[in-house]
Design a protein around this motif. Structure first.
Motif, PDB file in Angstrom:
ATOM      1  N   LYS A   1       9.854 -11.350   6.121  1.00  0.00           N
ATOM      2  CA  LYS A   1      10.207 -11.882   7.447  1.00  0.00           C
ATOM      3  C   LYS A   1      10.578 -10.917   8.475  1.00  0.00           C
ATOM      4  CE  LYS A   1      10.267 -16.664   5.886  1.00  0.00           C
ATOM      5  NZ  LYS A   1      10.897 -17.733   5.798  1.00  0.00           N
ATOM      6  N   VAL A   2      10.127 -10.916   9.786  1.00  0.00           N
ATOM      7  CA  VAL A   2      10.670 -10.032  10.831  1.00  0.00           C
ATOM      8  C   VAL A   2      12.435 -10.201  10.743  1.00  0.00           C
ATOM      9  CG1 VAL A   2      10.692  -9.499  13.177  1.00  0.00           C
ATOM     10  CG2 VAL A   2       8.619  -9.958  12.195  1.00  0.00           C
ATOM     11  N   GLY A   3      12.972  -9.052  10.923  1.00  0.00           N
ATOM     12  CA  GLY A   3      14.298  -9.198  10.910  1.00  0.00           C
ATOM     13  C   GLY A   3      14.969  -8.844   9.627  1.00  0.00           C
ATOM     14  N   GLY A   4      13.910  -8.855   8.670  1.00  0.00           N
ATOM     15  CA  GLY A   4      14.459  -8.555   7.072  1.00  0.00           C
ATOM     16  C   GLY A   4      14.612  -7.208   6.767  1.00  0.00           C
ATOM     17  N   ARG A   5      15.175  -6.699   5.722  1.00  0.00           N
ATOM     18  CA  ARG A   5      15.306  -5.383   5.171  1.00  0.00           C
ATOM     19  C   ARG A   5      15.077  -5.299   3.657  1.00  0.00           C
ATOM     20  NH1 ARG A   5      20.300  -1.243   6.508  1.00  0.00           N
ATOM     21  NH2 ARG A   5      18.744  -0.827   8.247  1.00  0.00           N
ATOM     22  N   ARG A   6      14.234  -4.878   3.170  1.00  0.00           N
ATOM     23  CA  ARG A   6      13.770  -4.919   1.821  1.00  0.00           C
ATOM     24  C   ARG A   6      13.833  -3.475   1.323  1.00  0.00           C
ATOM     25  NH1 ARG A   6       8.611  -8.656   0.439  1.00  0.00           N
ATOM     26  NH2 ARG A   6      10.030 -10.265   0.760  1.00  0.00           N
ATOM     27  N   ARG A   7      14.014  -3.572  -0.088  1.00  0.00           N
ATOM     28  CA  ARG A   7      14.135  -2.243  -0.926  1.00  0.00           C
ATOM     29  C   ARG A   7      12.880  -2.589  -1.958  1.00  0.00           C
ATOM     30  NH1 ARG A   7      18.595   1.173  -3.418  1.00  0.00           N
ATOM     31  NH2 ARG A   7      17.539   2.121  -5.254  1.00  0.00           N
ATOM     32  N   LEU A   8      11.858  -1.522  -1.638  1.00  0.00           N
ATOM     33  CA  LEU A   8      10.778  -1.225  -2.627  1.00  0.00           C
ATOM     34  C   LEU A   8      11.022  -0.177  -3.798  1.00  0.00           C
ATOM     35  CD1 LEU A   8       7.892  -1.817  -0.311  1.00  0.00           C
ATOM     36  CD2 LEU A   8       9.211  -3.479  -1.718  1.00  0.00           C
ATOM     37  N   THR A   9      11.044  -0.211  -4.975  1.00  0.00           N
ATOM     38  CA  THR A   9      10.899   0.758  -5.697  1.00  0.00           C
ATOM     39  C   THR A   9       9.361   1.036  -6.455  1.00  0.00           C
ATOM     40  OG1 THR A   9      13.413   0.309  -6.191  1.00  0.00           O
ATOM     41  CG2 THR A   9      12.103   1.629  -8.017  1.00  0.00           C
ATOM     42  N   ILE A  10       9.101   1.835  -6.322  1.00  0.00           N
ATOM     43  CA  ILE A  10       7.545   1.952  -6.515  1.00  0.00           C
ATOM     44  C   ILE A  10       7.024   2.999  -7.342  1.00  0.00           C
ATOM     45  CG2 ILE A  10       5.107   2.351  -5.237  1.00  0.00           C
ATOM     46  CD1 ILE A  10       6.682   1.625  -2.524  1.00  0.00           C
ATOM     47  N   PRO A  11       6.437   2.532  -8.532  1.00  0.00           N
ATOM     48  CA  PRO A  11       6.178   3.503  -9.463  1.00  0.00           C
ATOM     49  C   PRO A  11       5.130   4.459  -9.072  1.00  0.00           C
ATOM     50  CG  PRO A  11       5.380   1.422 -10.099  1.00  0.00           C
ATOM     51  CD  PRO A  11       6.056   1.259  -8.976  1.00  0.00           C
ATOM     52  N   PRO A  12       4.551   5.736  -9.663  1.00  0.00           N
ATOM     53  CA  PRO A  12       3.610   6.614  -9.050  1.00  0.00           C
ATOM     54  C   PRO A  12       2.007   5.882  -9.083  1.00  0.00           C
ATOM     55  CG  PRO A  12       4.925   7.630 -10.757  1.00  0.00           C
ATOM     56  CD  PRO A  12       5.174   6.133 -10.930  1.00  0.00           C
ATOM     57  N   GLU A  13       1.697   4.996  -9.859  1.00  0.00           N
ATOM     58  CA  GLU A  13       0.320   4.528  -9.956  1.00  0.00           C
ATOM     59  C   GLU A  13       0.262   3.624  -8.573  1.00  0.00           C
ATOM     60  OE1 GLU A  13       2.809   2.280 -12.844  1.00  0.00           O
ATOM     61  OE2 GLU A  13       2.273   4.345 -12.477  1.00  0.00           O
ATOM     62  N   LEU A  14       1.491   3.074  -7.952  1.00  0.00           N
ATOM     63  CA  LEU A  14       1.278   2.270  -6.871  1.00  0.00           C
ATOM     64  C   LEU A  14       1.682   3.249  -5.737  1.00  0.00           C
ATOM     65  CD1 LEU A  14       2.644  -1.063  -8.014  1.00  0.00           C
ATOM     66  CD2 LEU A  14       0.528  -0.245  -7.639  1.00  0.00           C
ATOM     67  N   ALA A  15       1.946   4.638  -5.835  1.00  0.00           N
ATOM     68  CA  ALA A  15       2.389   5.133  -4.613  1.00  0.00           C
ATOM     69  C   ALA A  15       1.289   6.444  -4.606  1.00  0.00           C
ATOM     70  CB  ALA A  15       3.793   5.803  -5.047  1.00  0.00           C
ATOM     71  N   TYR A  16       1.456   7.591  -4.855  1.00  0.00           N
ATOM     72  CA  TYR A  16       0.692   8.730  -4.978  1.00  0.00           C
ATOM     73  C   TYR A  16      -0.019   9.193  -6.000  1.00  0.00           C
ATOM     74  CZ  TYR A  16       2.686   8.504  -0.110  1.00  0.00           C
ATOM     75  OH  TYR A  16       3.006   8.244   1.398  1.00  0.00           O
ATOM     76  N   GLY A  17      -0.108   8.410  -7.069  1.00  0.00           N
ATOM     77  CA  GLY A  17      -0.753   8.813  -8.224  1.00  0.00           C
ATOM     78  C   GLY A  17      -0.113   9.575  -9.237  1.00  0.00           C
ATOM     79  N   PRO A  18      -0.532   9.936 -10.175  1.00  0.00           N
ATOM     80  CA  PRO A  18       0.161  10.664 -11.279  1.00  0.00           C
ATOM     81  C   PRO A  18       0.388  12.070 -10.784  1.00  0.00           C
ATOM     82  CG  PRO A  18      -2.092  10.535 -11.832  1.00  0.00           C
ATOM     83  CD  PRO A  18      -2.145   9.604 -10.610  1.00  0.00           C
ATOM     84  N   ALA A  19       1.198  12.902 -11.647  1.00  0.00           N
ATOM     85  CA  ALA A  19       1.468  14.330 -11.219  1.00  0.00           C
ATOM     86  C   ALA A  19       0.349  15.010 -11.411  1.00  0.00           C
ATOM     87  CB  ALA A  19       2.461  14.753 -12.199  1.00  0.00           C
ATOM     88  N   GLY A  20      -0.117  15.742 -10.502  1.00  0.00           N
ATOM     89  CA  GLY A  20      -1.090  16.599 -10.354  1.00  0.00           C
ATOM     90  C   GLY A  20      -2.179  16.130  -9.464  1.00  0.00           C
ATOM     91  N   ALA A  21      -1.842  15.062  -8.819  1.00  0.00           N
ATOM     92  CA  ALA A  21      -2.835  14.228  -7.816  1.00  0.00           C
ATOM     93  C   ALA A  21      -3.220  14.887  -6.601  1.00  0.00           C
ATOM     94  CB  ALA A  21      -2.693  12.715  -7.876  1.00  0.00           C
ATOM     95  N   GLY A  22      -2.588  15.760  -6.369  1.00  0.00           N
ATOM     96  CA  GLY A  22      -2.797  16.451  -4.941  1.00  0.00           C
ATOM     97  C   GLY A  22      -1.605  16.299  -4.066  1.00  0.00           C
ATOM     98  N   HIS A  23      -0.823  15.125  -4.127  1.00  0.00           N
ATOM     99  CA  HIS A  23       0.168  15.041  -3.157  1.00  0.00           C
ATOM    100  C   HIS A  23       1.603  15.600  -3.544  1.00  0.00           C
ATOM    101  CE1 HIS A  23       2.942  12.750  -0.504  1.00  0.00           C
ATOM    102  NE2 HIS A  23       1.753  12.479   0.371  1.00  0.00           N
TER     103      HIS A  23
END
Length: 119
Positions: free
Chosen positions: A80-102
């Motif tokens: 909700k607007v006004g909130g602060r949230r912490r997300l811990t995101i594993p590679p497959e939900l971020a920029y992919g596995p090592a070597g994926a180019g990012h």
């Protein structure tokens, strides 16, 4: 709100997306596919090093959720607007596995996100 301090995580990185509300908002709720305005800080899980921050640029950022990494697409709806949230995101939900180019490929990422607006 002011820029959050993100403590270096301890223990092994999670295999799944972790969502933790640090501040519960009381405004409109973000829904899947919404456009959101946020302030955020991103750090690498393993090192605790900050790699990006809208706070450092001095302005929030607005974008459609569907254009973002999967961890944000799954982790922001319900916030909700006004909130602060912490997300811990594993590679497959971020920029992919090592070597994926990012430069963040293969890394677990931690974001602290302040939701300023949604539509």
């Amino acid at each position: 709100m002011t820029k959050p301090e993100v403590d270096a995580p301890v223990g092994p990185a999670p295999a799944q997306l972790e969502i933790l509300d640090l501040v519960e908002g009381d405004g409109p709720e973000a829904v899947p596919g919404a456009t959101v305005e946020v302030h955020y800080v991103g750090v690498e899980y393993d090192t605790g090093e900050e790699f990006d921050s809208s706070w450092n640029r001095g302005e929030s950022i607005t974008f459609p959720l569907r254009g973002l990494i999967q961890g944000w697409q799954e982790g922001i709806p319900g916030m909700k607007v006004g909130g602060r949230r912490r997300l811990t995101i594993p590679p497959e939900l971020a920029y992919g596995p090592a070597g994926a180019g990012h430069h963040l490929s293969g890394k677990t990422l931690v974001f602290v996100i302040d939701l300023l607006a949604t539509n």
